[in-house]
Design a protein around this motif. Structure first.
Motif, PDB file in Angstrom:
ATOM      1  N   ASP A  86     -17.626 -36.916  26.256  1.00  0.00           N
ATOM      2  CA  ASP A  86     -16.602 -37.171  27.285  1.00  0.00           C
ATOM      3  C   ASP A  86     -15.399 -36.241  27.147  1.00  0.00           C
ATOM      4  O   ASP A  86     -14.451 -36.329  27.931  1.00  0.00           O
ATOM      5  CB  ASP A  86     -16.148 -38.626  27.247  1.00  0.00           C
ATOM      6  N   GLY A  87     -15.405 -35.344  26.137  1.00  0.00           N
ATOM      7  CA  GLY A  87     -14.325 -34.388  25.977  1.00  0.00           C
ATOM      8  C   GLY A  87     -13.353 -34.714  24.863  1.00  0.00           C
ATOM      9  O   GLY A  87     -12.523 -33.882  24.506  1.00  0.00           O
ATOM     10  N   CYS A  88     -13.416 -35.927  24.279  1.00  0.00           N
ATOM     11  CA  CYS A  88     -12.559 -36.255  23.142  1.00  0.00           C
ATOM     12  C   CYS A  88     -12.986 -35.437  21.923  1.00  0.00           C
ATOM     13  O   CYS A  88     -14.183 -35.142  21.749  1.00  0.00           O
ATOM     14  CB  CYS A  88     -12.636 -37.745  22.818  1.00  0.00           C
ATOM     15  N   MET A  89     -12.031 -35.095  21.069  1.00  0.00           N
ATOM     16  CA  MET A  89     -12.366 -34.279  19.905  1.00  0.00           C
ATOM     17  C   MET A  89     -11.479 -34.650  18.733  1.00  0.00           C
ATOM     18  O   MET A  89     -10.283 -34.921  18.897  1.00  0.00           O
ATOM     19  CB  MET A  89     -12.200 -32.793  20.229  1.00  0.00           C
ATOM     20  N   TYR A  90     -12.080 -34.685  17.532  1.00  0.00           N
ATOM     21  CA  TYR A  90     -11.322 -34.894  16.300  1.00  0.00           C
ATOM     22  C   TYR A  90     -11.591 -33.728  15.372  1.00  0.00           C
ATOM     23  O   TYR A  90     -12.748 -33.347  15.140  1.00  0.00           O
ATOM     24  CB  TYR A  90     -11.717 -36.203  15.609  1.00  0.00           C
ATOM     25  N   VAL A  91     -10.521 -33.173  14.810  1.00  0.00           N
ATOM     26  CA  VAL A  91     -10.628 -32.102  13.828  1.00  0.00           C
ATOM     27  C   VAL A  91      -9.753 -32.487  12.647  1.00  0.00           C
ATOM     28  O   VAL A  91      -8.549 -32.731  12.813  1.00  0.00           O
ATOM     29  CB  VAL A  91     -10.149 -30.742  14.396  1.00  0.00           C
ATOM     30  N   ARG A 104      -6.398 -34.151  13.735  1.00  0.00           N
ATOM     31  CA  ARG A 104      -5.880 -34.025  15.102  1.00  0.00           C
ATOM     32  C   ARG A 104      -6.919 -34.571  16.066  1.00  0.00           C
ATOM     33  O   ARG A 104      -8.076 -34.164  16.048  1.00  0.00           O
ATOM     34  CB  ARG A 104      -5.581 -32.563  15.424  1.00  0.00           C
ATOM     35  N   PHE A 105      -6.489 -35.529  16.916  1.00  0.00           N
ATOM     36  CA  PHE A 105      -7.372 -36.123  17.921  1.00  0.00           C
ATOM     37  C   PHE A 105      -6.833 -35.736  19.296  1.00  0.00           C
ATOM     38  O   PHE A 105      -5.636 -35.880  19.562  1.00  0.00           O
ATOM     39  CB  PHE A 105      -7.413 -37.642  17.780  1.00  0.00           C
ATOM     40  N   SER A 106      -7.719 -35.251  20.159  1.00  0.00           N
ATOM     41  CA  SER A 106      -7.297 -34.858  21.511  1.00  0.00           C
ATOM     42  C   SER A 106      -8.145 -35.569  22.552  1.00  0.00           C
ATOM     43  O   SER A 106      -9.342 -35.800  22.347  1.00  0.00           O
ATOM     44  CB  SER A 106      -7.401 -33.343  21.693  1.00  0.00           C
ATOM     45  N   THR A 112      -2.599 -35.676  22.920  1.00  0.00           N
ATOM     46  CA  THR A 112      -3.018 -35.331  21.559  1.00  0.00           C
ATOM     47  C   THR A 112      -2.264 -36.187  20.557  1.00  0.00           C
ATOM     48  O   THR A 112      -1.141 -36.639  20.810  1.00  0.00           O
ATOM     49  CB  THR A 112      -2.743 -33.846  21.238  1.00  0.00           C
ATOM     50  N   TYR A 113      -2.913 -36.411  19.422  1.00  0.00           N
ATOM     51  CA  TYR A 113      -2.252 -37.039  18.268  1.00  0.00           C
ATOM     52  C   TYR A 113      -2.555 -36.184  17.047  1.00  0.00           C
ATOM     53  O   TYR A 113      -3.712 -35.839  16.795  1.00  0.00           O
ATOM     54  CB  TYR A 113      -2.753 -38.461  18.035  1.00  0.00           C
ATOM     55  N   GLU A 114      -1.520 -35.849  16.295  1.00  0.00           N
ATOM     56  CA  GLU A 114      -1.697 -35.063  15.080  1.00  0.00           C
ATOM     57  C   GLU A 114      -0.925 -35.740  13.960  1.00  0.00           C
ATOM     58  O   GLU A 114       0.275 -35.981  14.076  1.00  0.00           O
ATOM     59  CB  GLU A 114      -1.212 -33.636  15.278  1.00  0.00           C
ATOM     60  N   GLY A 115      -1.651 -36.080  12.896  1.00  0.00           N
ATOM     61  CA  GLY A 115      -1.004 -36.773  11.794  1.00  0.00           C
ATOM     62  C   GLY A 115      -2.021 -37.425  10.889  1.00  0.00           C
ATOM     63  O   GLY A 115      -3.142 -36.924  10.712  1.00  0.00           O
ATOM     64  N   GLU A 116      -1.648 -38.575  10.354  1.00  0.00           N
ATOM     65  CA  GLU A 116      -2.481 -39.257   9.356  1.00  0.00           C
ATOM     66  C   GLU A 116      -3.397 -40.280  10.018  1.00  0.00           C
ATOM     67  O   GLU A 116      -3.014 -40.957  10.974  1.00  0.00           O
ATOM     68  CB  GLU A 116      -1.587 -39.933   8.321  1.00  0.00           C
ATOM     69  N   PHE A 117      -4.611 -40.382   9.475  1.00  0.00           N
ATOM     70  CA  PHE A 117      -5.605 -41.361   9.914  1.00  0.00           C
ATOM     71  C   PHE A 117      -6.018 -42.215   8.724  1.00  0.00           C
ATOM     72  O   PHE A 117      -5.946 -41.773   7.570  1.00  0.00           O
ATOM     73  CB  PHE A 117      -6.848 -40.667  10.476  1.00  0.00           C
ATOM     74  N   LYS A 118      -6.463 -43.421   9.016  1.00  0.00           N
ATOM     75  CA  LYS A 118      -7.000 -44.291   7.972  1.00  0.00           C
ATOM     76  C   LYS A 118      -8.119 -45.131   8.559  1.00  0.00           C
ATOM     77  O   LYS A 118      -7.896 -45.921   9.478  1.00  0.00           O
ATOM     78  CB  LYS A 118      -5.904 -45.197   7.408  1.00  0.00           C
ATOM     79  N   ASN A 119      -9.342 -44.906   8.048  1.00  0.00           N
ATOM     80  CA  ASN A 119     -10.504 -45.677   8.497  1.00  0.00           C
ATOM     81  C   ASN A 119     -10.675 -45.659  10.010  1.00  0.00           C
ATOM     82  O   ASN A 119     -11.001 -46.663  10.626  1.00  0.00           O
ATOM     83  CB  ASN A 119     -10.412 -47.126   8.006  1.00  0.00           C
TER      84      ASN A 119
END
Length: 610
Positions: A86-91, A104-106, A112-119
């Motif tokens: 669907d075009g979403c991407m995580y790097v 980074r999630f777009s 976009t969101y760029e920062g820390e992720f947890k689980n």
């Protein structure tokens, strides 16, 4: 000698069984496992051996999702990029198949969101840039703005301060594009508490606020040095302020009316709303979790063979899970909670949403929207007249004008003797309208307390009256319990009315003060919300009294409900009468039917216990 060997073998067998039982119990709370897809043959062979070796892969999954990056032991681990169809991407960083670390999630719509992720969640410090130009930089907890952060709006406004579950709460500063600003206390996204508003023209209001407006003691200072001091309220009859001229001027400022602070001075100052994110990173399904090989390999039991489950250890997967233990005998259910779930945490503390993968790995049937329960009380129904009396009484109680009161009630307001009787003759009276029912008397128990409770629970009086007293009739439910009480639902399912006995009324009145203090102290309490306690007394030869309490309907929700439970913390006599084949979404299940384990994020768990 042979006897000693036999004892030794028996002892060894016992040790093996005990170790296996402990291992199964610990696995119940182990880290998330994910399956590998069928790709390169050599990779599959390495994966099947369970090697922890880190190597680079490039995979196109059956649903055309794409992953490239580091891979270990059947799932992404290290640096990697995942692209959804669907075009979403995580790097960014992965840990055992979960987006954990910096990344980074777009979204395809430009956010976009760029920062820390947890689980899988946006959790920690990060920056979100919305498609509409809004930006937020600060703390996150499970996809929600929570902690200190700064938000810049596309309109030119900005806010910096404390957030709680996606809304401004605590201390913060909001500045509008024209330079005017407010600094002070917030609650649920609104100006509330003590704070100062400074207009671009130099005027200042310093004092108490409620729901975005001055309410209570405060001082309004004009640019010329004069001021208005006193009690502020949008209701002119409650407002009482005194004018104090400046040292240089002894004449009153006739050009400014104190009530203009509501209609003029604050008229154009609105708080910008937050944009809704349709799908969050934790809601995105990962294609490598759908392998049948993986699902077949996960068949943990709910308890170990010795009947013990280790529940005291720190869980490596700090998120909400649901395990379904419907298995019989040695055949146990798969762990549905180990497959990414669809969760929307923006509204309620404990909303649970399961994805479309069933414990057996088959598509889960979406629960059908249940038909409205109960029998509509229309003309000719045995309780039709009682319903009319109830609606007339509620309309009278809620619509009766009373002065606004503080949340700090007096002890006398909770006195069981604090009740108001009203007579309703068919021809009407000075205070009541004419009606087609028989004459009755209406009693309000502790009316000021329940009026304040409704205000505390943000119940709009007009909406409340429309739900209960509108043109649509109530619906009657037969009692699902042993109390013999009757339940009535409003047509919009928002409120439930329950008939109660005199002894129950006494209990409620006795605990009312403690209940009020509790719900005031814990605004997110899961305790049922009570809105009114009333009595209808029929006048005539029958002299019948019907007492009832109005409460929130816990099942009023936008989400489809497929199971309902009545939990009392006991297994004695707690059985469901219906056979399994007849159980549907309206069946009330009991304690032994709750075959789930819930895991909460640590901060939520602590708040729940508190």
């Amino acid at each position: 000698m042979s006897k000693e060997k036999g004892v030794l073998k028996a002892w060894e067998a016992t040790v093996r069984k005990t170790q296996a039982a402990k291992k199964r119990a610990n696995n119940l709370f182990s880290t998330t496992s994910v399956a590998h897809v069928q790709g390169d043959k050599n990779n599959d062979e390495n994966d099947s051996k369970g090697s922890d070796k880190l190597y680079h892969v490039e995979k196109v999954f059956p649903n055309n999702d794409y992953y490239t990056g580091q891979w270990s032991n059947n799932f992404p681990h290290g640096q990697g990029k995942y692209l959804w169809t669907d075009g979403c991407m995580y790097v960014g960083e992965w840990t055992r198949g979960k987006t954990t670390g910096k990344g980074r999630f777009s979204w395809p719509f430009g956010a976009t969101y760029e920062g820390e992720f947890k689980n899988g969640y946006m959790d920690g410090t990060g920056m979100y840039i919305g498609s509409n130009g809004n930006t937020y930089k600060g703390q996150w907890v499970m996809n929600l703005k929570h902690g200190h952060g700064m938000k810049n709006y596309a309109s030119g406004d900005w806010y910096e301060g404390e957030w709680r579950r996606e809304m401004q709460e605590g201390k913060g500063r909001y500045q509008w594009k024209n330079g005017s600003y407010y600094t002070g206390e917030w609650k649920k996204g609104e100006i509330c508490g003590k704070g100062t508003f400074v207009w671009a023209n130099g005027n200042i209001y310093d004092g108490l606020w409620e729901k975005g407006l001055p309410k209570g003691n405060g001082t309004f200072k004009l640019l010329d040095g004069s001021s208005y001091v006193g009690n502020w309220s949008k209701d002119p009859s409650e407002q009482n302020v005194t004018y104090y001229p400046s040292v240089s001027s002894s004449e009153a400022n006739h050009e400014w009316d104190p009530h203009d602070i509501y209609n003029v001075d604050l008229g154009d100052y609105k708080i910008c709303p937050s944009e809704k994110v349709l799908i969050l990173p934790s809601q995105k399904k990962l294609a490598f979790c759908r392998s049948s090989k993986f699902e077949d390999s996960l068949k943990p039991t709910r308890t170990s063979t010795d009947g013990k489950v280790s529940m005291g250890m720190e869980k490596p997967l700090d998120r909400l899970h649901m395990w379904d233990g419907d298995g019989d005998g040695d055949e146990s259910s798969d762990v549905a909670g180990r497959i990414p779930m669809v969760e929307n945490l923006e509204d309620d503390l404990l909303d649970l949403h399961i994805n479309d993968v069933s414990p057996r790995g088959l598509p889960m049937a979406v629960p059908r929207r249940a038909e409205k329960q109960g029998e509509t009380i229309s003309k000719g129904h045995k309780n039709y007249e009682l319903m009319l009396n109830l609606q007339l009484g509620i309309r009278h109680s809620v619509g009766r004008p009373t002065p606004a009161t503080s949340l700090d009630l007096k002890p006398s307001n909770f006195d069981p003797k604090e009740k108001v009787w009203t007579r309703f003759p068919p021809e009407g009276s000075k205070y009541t309208p004419p009606h087609q029912s028989s004459e009755f008397r209406w009693k309000d128990y502790c009316p000021l307390v329940f009026r304040t409770l409704r205000n505390l629970f943000n119940v709009d009086p007009a909406d409340y009256m429309i739900s209960i007293c509108g043109n649509d009739a109530l619906r009657e439910l037969s009692s699902p319990g042993k109390s013999g009480s009757f339940f009535y639902l409003t047509s919009d399912d928002r409120y439930m009315i329950k008939t109660i006995k005199k002894a129950e009324v006494k209990v409620i009145l006795r605990m009312l003060s403690a209940y009020y203090n509790h719900v005031r102290a814990f605004e997110n309490t899961l305790v049922t919300k009570f809105y009114g306690l009333h009595c209808v007394k029929l006048i005539g030869p029958i002299q019948k009294k019907v007492r009832f309490i109005i409460m929130e309907n816990l099942f009023f929700t936008e989400y489809t409900i497929d199971k309902r439970f009545d939990l009392k913390g006991s297994s004695l006599g707690r059985t469901t009468d219906k056979p399994k084949t007849e159980i549907d979404e309206t069946t009330i299940l009991k304690d032994p039917d709750l075959n789930f384990i819930f895991q909460l994020q640590k901060s939520w768990f602590q708040e729940f216990c508190r």
